[in-house]
Design a protein around this motif. Structure first.
Motif, short mmCIF file in Angstrom:
data_model
loop_
_atom_site.label_atom_id
_atom_site.label_comp_id
_atom_site.label_asym_id
_atom_site.label_seq_id
_atom_site.Cartn_x
_atom_site.Cartn_y
_atom_site.Cartn_z
N ILE A 225 0.85 -1.20 0.00
CA ILE A 225 0.00 0.00 0.00
C ILE A 225 0.88 1.25 0.00
N GLU A 226 1.93 1.23 0.84
CA GLU A 226 2.84 2.37 0.90
C GLU A 226 3.56 2.58 -0.43
N LEU A 227 3.85 1.49 -1.13
CA LEU A 227 4.57 1.58 -2.40
C LEU A 227 3.63 1.73 -3.59
N SER A 228 2.32 1.85 -3.31
CA SER A 228 1.30 1.98 -4.36
C SER A 228 1.29 0.80 -5.31
N ARG A 229 1.64 -0.38 -4.80
CA ARG A 229 1.54 -1.61 -5.59
C ARG A 229 0.18 -2.25 -5.28
N ILE A 230 -0.84 -1.71 -5.90
CA ILE A 230 -2.21 -2.02 -5.52
C ILE A 230 -2.55 -3.49 -5.75
N GLU A 231 -2.20 -4.01 -6.92
CA GLU A 231 -2.54 -5.39 -7.23
C GLU A 231 -1.87 -6.36 -6.27
N ILE A 235 -3.56 -9.08 -3.50
CA ILE A 235 -3.19 -10.50 -3.44
C ILE A 235 -2.78 -10.89 -2.03
N TYR A 236 -1.95 -10.06 -1.41
CA TYR A 236 -1.47 -10.38 -0.05
C TYR A 236 -2.60 -10.30 0.98
N CYS A 237 -3.53 -9.39 0.79
CA CYS A 237 -4.70 -9.34 1.69
C CYS A 237 -5.47 -10.65 1.62
N ASN A 238 -5.67 -11.14 0.41
CA ASN A 238 -6.40 -12.40 0.24
C ASN A 238 -5.65 -13.57 0.87
N LYS A 239 -4.31 -13.57 0.72
CA LYS A 239 -3.49 -14.62 1.33
C LYS A 239 -3.59 -14.57 2.86
N ALA A 240 -3.51 -13.36 3.41
CA ALA A 240 -3.61 -13.22 4.87
C ALA A 240 -4.96 -13.72 5.37
N GLU A 241 -6.00 -13.47 4.58
CA GLU A 241 -7.33 -13.94 4.96
C GLU A 241 -7.38 -15.47 4.97
N GLN A 242 -6.74 -16.12 3.99
CA GLN A 242 -6.71 -17.58 3.92
C GLN A 242 -6.04 -18.19 5.16
N TYR A 243 -5.07 -17.48 5.71
CA TYR A 243 -4.36 -17.99 6.89
C TYR A 243 -4.98 -17.53 8.20
N GLY A 244 -6.16 -16.94 8.12
CA GLY A 244 -6.91 -16.62 9.35
C GLY A 244 -6.55 -15.31 10.01
N TYR A 245 -6.03 -14.36 9.23
CA TYR A 245 -5.70 -13.05 9.83
C TYR A 245 -6.99 -12.37 10.29
N ARG A 254 -8.06 -3.09 3.63
CA ARG A 254 -8.86 -2.84 2.43
C ARG A 254 -9.35 -1.39 2.40
N ALA A 255 -9.65 -0.85 3.57
CA ALA A 255 -10.04 0.56 3.64
C ALA A 255 -8.90 1.46 3.18
N GLN A 256 -7.69 1.16 3.67
CA GLN A 256 -6.52 1.96 3.25
C GLN A 256 -6.26 1.81 1.75
N LEU A 257 -6.43 0.60 1.23
CA LEU A 257 -6.24 0.37 -0.19
C LEU A 257 -7.20 1.22 -1.02
N CYS A 258 -8.46 1.24 -0.61
CA CYS A 258 -9.45 2.02 -1.34
C CYS A 258 -9.13 3.51 -1.29
N ARG A 259 -8.66 3.98 -0.14
CA ARG A 259 -8.30 5.40 -0.05
C ARG A 259 -7.13 5.70 -0.98
N THR A 260 -6.17 4.78 -1.03
CA THR A 260 -5.02 4.96 -1.92
C THR A 260 -5.45 5.09 -3.37
N GLN A 261 -6.53 4.37 -3.73
CA GLN A 261 -7.02 4.40 -5.10
C GLN A 261 -8.01 5.54 -5.35
N THR A 494 4.04 7.64 -4.24
CA THR A 494 3.84 6.47 -3.39
C THR A 494 2.78 6.75 -2.34
N GLY A 495 2.31 5.65 -1.70
CA GLY A 495 1.39 5.77 -0.58
C GLY A 495 0.08 6.45 -0.91
#
Length: 640
Positions: A225-231, A235-245, A254-261, A494-495
């Motif tokens: 998110i800080e590096l503006s690598r949105i995609e 992907i990493y958010c979805n992975k974290a969700e799979q591991y029970g974050y 996801r809120a921060q991601l949307c604000r970034t966009q 960035t960010g």
């Protein structure tokens, strides 16, 4: 009999039965008070039971007879640290180190003692001294790592930890924490690469829990998110969700991601959902406050920030973000300035001085003031609007400024001595001063109320008069139309910063205003960008390449001074043009700018007028407004 009892308490101590060892050792010492073996055993057993105050006299007894007993020395120091007697521990450690400074365990203990009393730079130096000694245990590396992790040592070098962290044998949890330190220091690419490497190494550790994978993927999402690598962040958010974050934490990302966009509506929805999962999610209240301010709802923004600060009153990041709403809310700015001191949580704003002189609290003083810079060039220009007043309070003022501004500042404020921001190499900085202060804290003294901005001059930076006249003559030969300087972005996107700058096609309504001569003021403008603007103009776009708008701000300011108007987004270009007295029409992506006190006319640089929009609105809303103003100015220019 003596040997029998002695064997009993030692046997109990070695067998882990500390209560029996204490009882037998005390009984033995009643008859043999000088037995240092019994005293040492009793002290160690008491220490193991965390009865540190009781243990200290028996350690003293042993060390009186055996002053060089190293284990007893360290155990007594540990007891002092556990009983908040760190100052005594430090005194004794210095005495021991004076005779033997090659013992890493003593330097380690000195570091721990300094941490106890909040002397973090001293602790850092002690740990580093331990690390260069042969045979230094891994525990010292861990102590130094947690010093970085738990305390803000932004000006301290993390280098002593680097090789240890790169060793694959270093536990994954420690490497994960080191990357967190890098992240906090805004060393995002290094943190990202280390987390990725750690992710690749984790299969070597079969006992790693899913929670570690979840944390790693969440951390990678945050840094992307800080590096503006949105995609990648998605992907990493979805992975974290799979591991029970944690669900609320993922909603926060996801809120921060949307604000970034620039998807503010979705960001608000995610933030609200996160709060429903966890009504005490302080970070989401802080994010809500920022979003609401951008929408222009200052009162609701303040309520959200207050909730965050009630939950975490000492969180300096929340204080800093809340300060901008507070600036826009009230005429009395003292609370806003107090919150603004929270900016030191982030090394992006600079590092607070550790110089020995007291901070200036206001009032006239005999002596000398040292001012030092912070934050970006635009901020530094805003603060410079107060320099003319500062020199009235001291016999002399020295200001450490950005090297790009030194010439401009020196010409504009002859009563202040300016040196470039390399203070470690400048002899003037090592002279004696009465007080010191960061320039971002001047406002708390000189602008505690909105009414104090009446002192701000209309312009306060003086462009080189010879250069400015040269450019006036050159621009006059371009035609009779209005000469409009144009910039459109920052180099730092960035960010989520990219949403604050209009894409070039959005400027078309402005570029189609008839009769205007547009002058490039964009630093690091590419040939492709200039060609695109010229194509939309259908006539020349004047890009004087002999002016380096990035590094030679004195030359850039002279060209700005020759323009009739400047149009730019919220960058140092807009601040500089307004400071030299040129009318600036600033394009802003948000409805309210808290730093500008929520006003359309900048209180810091009165020649700047900001044109803001709702975050969800297209750029055409403000571009068309500015185009209309330019058209009206052109009509007036033609008449006169």
């Amino acid at each position: 009999m003596n040997q029998h009892i002695s064997g009993k308490y030692l046997q109990a101590f070695n067998g882990g039965d500390d209560s029996r060892a204490i009882r037998l050792a005390k009984k033995h010492l009643e008859k043999h008070p000088q037995d240092i073996v019994a005293a040492g055993t009793l002290a160690s057993a008491l220490m193991r039971q965390e009865r540190f105050s009781e243990a200290i006299p028996f350690f003293n007894q042993v060390l009186k007879v055996q002053p060089d007993n190293q284990p007893m020395q360290l155990n007594r120091i540990s007891c002092w640290l556990a009983t908040d007697n760190a100052v005594i521990a430090i005194e004794h450690l210095h005495e021991l180190l004076a005779h033997s400074n090659n013992r890493s365990e003593l330097w380690d203990a000195l570091g721990q003692a300094n941490v106890k009393i909040g002397r973090y730079p001293e602790a850092y130096r002690a740990f580093c001294q331990a690390l260069v000694l042969p045979g230094c245990p891994e525990s010292v590396y861990i102590n130094l790592l947690y010093l970085f992790l738990e305390h803000e040592l932004f000006d301290a070098d993390t280098g002593p930890l680097a090789k240890w962290i790169e060793n694959p044998k270093t536990h994954p949890a420690l490497r994960l924490n080191y990357a967190t330190v890098l992240h906090r220091r805004t060393r995002f690419i290094e943190a990202h690469d280390l987390w990725l490497k750690l992710l690749a190494d984790l299969p070597q550790y079969p006992d790693v829990a899913d929670s570690t994978y979840a944390q790693l993927y969440a951390n990678l999402a945050g840094v992307c998110i800080e590096l503006s690598r949105i995609e990648d962040a998605l992907i990493y958010c979805n992975k974290a969700e799979q591991y029970g974050y944690a669900a609320e934490q993922l909603l926060g990302y996801r809120a921060q991601l949307c604000r970034t966009q620039g998807l503010y509506g979705q960001a608000m929805d995610y933030a609200q959902e996160a709060i429903q999962h966890n009504p005490e999610f302080d970070g989401m209240f802080s994010l809500q406050g920022g979003l609401l301010l951008d929408y222009g709802d200052v009162a609701e923004s303040w309520r959200a920030h207050q909730k965050a600060l009630v939950l975490s009153p000492d969180n300096r990041q929340f204080q800093f973000v809340a300060a901008f709403t507070c600036f826009a809310l009230r005429d009395d700015l003292r609370e806003a300035w107090a919150l603004y001191e929270g900016r030191w949580f982030n090394p992006r704003t600079g590092c607070k001085s550790v110089l020995p002189w007291p901070e200036w609290q206001g009032g006239k003083q005999q002596g000398r003031l040292l001012l030092y810079r912070e934050q970006g060039l635009g901020d530094e220009i805003f603060w410079a609007s107060m320099f003319g007043e500062v020199s009235q309070y001291f016999d002399a003022v020295l200001c450490v400024c950005h090297e790009k501004l030194q010439t401009l500042f020196s010409r504009s404020f002859p009563d202040i001595v300016f040196v470039a921001d390399r203070p470690s190499s400048h002899p003037l900085v090592f002279e004696q001063f009465t007080s010191q202060l960061s320039i971002g804290s001047l406002g708390a003294i000189l602008r505690p109320h909105r009414s104090n901005f009446a002192h701000t001059p209309e312009s306060f930076l003086i462009a080189d008069p010879v250069r400015a006249e040269h450019w006036r003559q050159r621009l006059s030969r371009l035609g009779t139309g209005l000469k409009v300087g144009l910039a459109w972005r920052s180099v730092d996107l960035t960010g989520g910063r990219g949403i604050h700058y209009p894409p070039l096609p959005e400027l078309k309504p402005l570029l189609q205003v008839h009769g205007i001569e547009f002058i490039n003021l964009q630093y690091c403008a590419t040939a492709e960008e200039c060609a695109e603007i010229e194509s939309m103009l259908g006539r020349p776009f004047y890009n004087f390449r002999e002016v380096d708008h990035f590094d030679d701000l004195d030359a850039s300011a002279a060209l700005m001074a020759a323009c009739d108007v400047v149009i730019a987004p919220c960058t140092a270009t807009a601040a500089l043009a307004a400071a030299v007295g040129v009318p600036v029409l600033e394009l802003e992506a948000v409805a309210v700018n808290g730093f500008q006190l929520g006003q359309q006319q900048s209180p810091w640089v009165p020649m700047m007028t900001r044109f803001g929009k709702q975050p969800d609105e297209p750029w055409s809303v403000v571009v068309e407004q500015v185009a209309l103003v330019i058209w009206q100015l052109q009509q007036e220019h033609c008449r006169t």
